[in-house]
Design a protein around this motif. Structure first.
Motif, PDB file in Angstrom:
ATOM      1  N   SER A  79      -0.027  -6.715  10.737  1.00 60.91           N
ATOM      2  CA  SER A  79      -1.009  -6.865  11.814  1.00 60.91           C
ATOM      3  C   SER A  79      -2.342  -6.233  11.464  1.00 60.91           C
ATOM      4  N   ILE A  80      -3.408  -6.908  11.860  1.00 55.38           N
ATOM      5  CA  ILE A  80      -4.756  -6.355  11.760  1.00 55.38           C
ATOM      6  C   ILE A  80      -5.409  -6.515  13.123  1.00 55.38           C
ATOM      7  N   TYR A  81      -5.874  -5.399  13.687  1.00 61.74           N
ATOM      8  CA  TYR A  81      -6.616  -5.422  14.944  1.00 61.74           C
ATOM      9  C   TYR A  81      -8.008  -4.884  14.629  1.00 61.74           C
ATOM     10  N   ILE A  82      -9.019  -5.670  14.938  1.00 62.56           N
ATOM     11  CA  ILE A  82     -10.393  -5.235  14.702  1.00 62.56           C
ATOM     12  C   ILE A  82     -11.213  -5.517  15.955  1.00 62.56           C
ATOM     13  N   LYS A 132     -15.399  -5.249  17.860  1.00 64.45           N
ATOM     14  CA  LYS A 132     -16.832  -4.993  17.855  1.00 64.45           C
ATOM     15  C   LYS A 132     -17.194  -4.624  19.286  1.00 64.45           C
ATOM     16  N   GLN A 133     -18.435  -4.432  19.564  1.00 62.60           N
ATOM     17  CA  GLN A 133     -18.830  -3.926  20.877  1.00 62.60           C
ATOM     18  C   GLN A 133     -18.386  -4.819  22.032  1.00 62.60           C
ATOM     19  N   ASP A 134     -18.487  -6.131  21.867  1.00 59.03           N
ATOM     20  CA  ASP A 134     -18.208  -7.024  22.987  1.00 59.03           C
ATOM     21  C   ASP A 134     -16.966  -7.904  22.803  1.00 59.03           C
ATOM     22  N   GLY A 135     -16.018  -7.467  21.980  1.00 55.98           N
ATOM     23  CA  GLY A 135     -14.800  -8.247  21.789  1.00 55.98           C
ATOM     24  C   GLY A 135     -14.023  -7.788  20.579  1.00 55.98           C
ATOM     25  N   GLY A 136     -13.076  -8.610  20.166  1.00 59.53           N
ATOM     26  CA  GLY A 136     -12.275  -8.242  19.019  1.00 59.53           C
ATOM     27  C   GLY A 136     -11.390  -9.381  18.559  1.00 59.53           C
ATOM     28  N   LEU A 137     -10.573  -9.062  17.572  1.00 61.62           N
ATOM     29  CA  LEU A 137      -9.706 -10.042  16.953  1.00 61.62           C
ATOM     30  C   LEU A 137      -8.360  -9.403  16.634  1.00 61.62           C
ATOM     31  N   VAL A 138      -7.305 -10.175  16.822  1.00 64.50           N
ATOM     32  CA  VAL A 138      -5.955  -9.764  16.484  1.00 64.50           C
ATOM     33  C   VAL A 138      -5.422 -10.799  15.501  1.00 64.50           C
ATOM     34  N   ALA A 139      -4.946 -10.350  14.342  1.00 64.19           N
ATOM     35  CA  ALA A 139      -4.363 -11.247  13.348  1.00 64.19           C
ATOM     36  C   ALA A 139      -2.986 -10.713  12.985  1.00 64.19           C
ATOM     37  N   VAL A 140      -1.975 -11.589  13.047  1.00 63.59           N
ATOM     38  CA  VAL A 140      -0.604 -11.183  12.771  1.00 63.59           C
ATOM     39  C   VAL A 140      -0.012 -12.147  11.756  1.00 63.59           C
ATOM     40  N   LYS A 141       0.583 -11.588  10.705  1.00 63.43           N
ATOM     41  CA  LYS A 141       1.130 -12.381   9.617  1.00 63.43           C
ATOM     42  C   LYS A 141       2.613 -12.657   9.840  1.00 63.43           C
ATOM     43  N   THR A 142       3.015 -13.904   9.600  1.00 63.66           N
ATOM     44  CA  THR A 142       4.428 -14.284   9.598  1.00 63.66           C
ATOM     45  C   THR A 142       4.762 -14.724   8.166  1.00 63.66           C
ATOM     46  N   LYS A 143       5.897 -15.345   7.998  1.00 64.88           N
ATOM     47  CA  LYS A 143       6.302 -15.799   6.664  1.00 64.88           C
ATOM     48  C   LYS A 143       5.354 -16.870   6.111  1.00 64.88           C
ATOM     49  N   LEU A 144       4.899 -17.787   6.966  1.00 66.29           N
ATOM     50  CA  LEU A 144       4.087 -18.910   6.510  1.00 66.29           C
ATOM     51  C   LEU A 144       2.661 -18.930   7.046  1.00 66.29           C
ATOM     52  N   TYR A 145       2.373 -18.124   8.068  1.00 65.03           N
ATOM     53  CA  TYR A 145       1.098 -18.242   8.766  1.00 65.03           C
ATOM     54  C   TYR A 145       0.478 -16.890   9.096  1.00 65.03           C
ATOM     55  N   ILE A 146      -0.806 -16.952   9.430  1.00 66.29           N
ATOM     56  CA  ILE A 146      -1.484 -15.850  10.105  1.00 66.29           C
ATOM     57  C   ILE A 146      -1.889 -16.406  11.472  1.00 66.29           C
TER      58      ILE A 146
END
Length: 129
Positions: free
Chosen positions: A80-83, A85-99
């Motif tokens: 998992s990567i959680y990032i 910025k001031q007015d929002g953000g992004l969550v990215a989670v890795k599985t076997k085949l996808y992000i």
């Protein structure tokens, strides 16, 4: 609308705390599915791919440049990567085949976005994806 787009809409956008979402193929580094209006450029998809495989320490220290904006790291591990910025953000989670990627903006609850993206990733893992 393909099955993955339906999953993004039903599992993520319906929460009202995910603004945009996409699924990136780990094998090809391309966007497999995305929600309407989320124009994820190939370079942004590749940046997320590299973040998981080559740059986790750098992401923790310096954040991540995504869609022409610099984000600060909240969490970065092998799954998992959680990032944000001031007015929002992004969550990215890795599985076997996808992000699985979900974004949130001001006025949305980051915790709901995290929970929704992580649950969809868990579902994909259970299905062998």
């Amino acid at each position: 609308m393909n099955q993955m787009q339906a999953l993004l809409n039903d599992c993520l956008l319906r929460t009202k705390h995910v603004e945009h979402a996409a699924i990136i193929s780990l094998k090809k580094g391309t966007v497999y599915a995305s929600t309407f209006g989320f124009n994820l450029q190939p370079q942004s998809a590749i940046n997320l791919l590299y973040a998981f495989y080559k740059n986790l320490l750098q992401v923790r220290r310096e954040g991540l440049y995504f869609k022409e904006k610099q984000y600060r790291c909240v969490r970065a591990d092998e799954y998992s990567i959680y990032i944000k910025k001031q007015d929002g953000g992004l969550v990215a989670v890795k599985t076997k085949l996808y992000i699985v990627v979900g974004t949130y903006s001001e006025g949305m609850y980051p915790s709901v976005c995290v929970e929704a993206v992580e649950k969809l990733a868990d579902y994909l893992r259970e299905k062998g994806s």
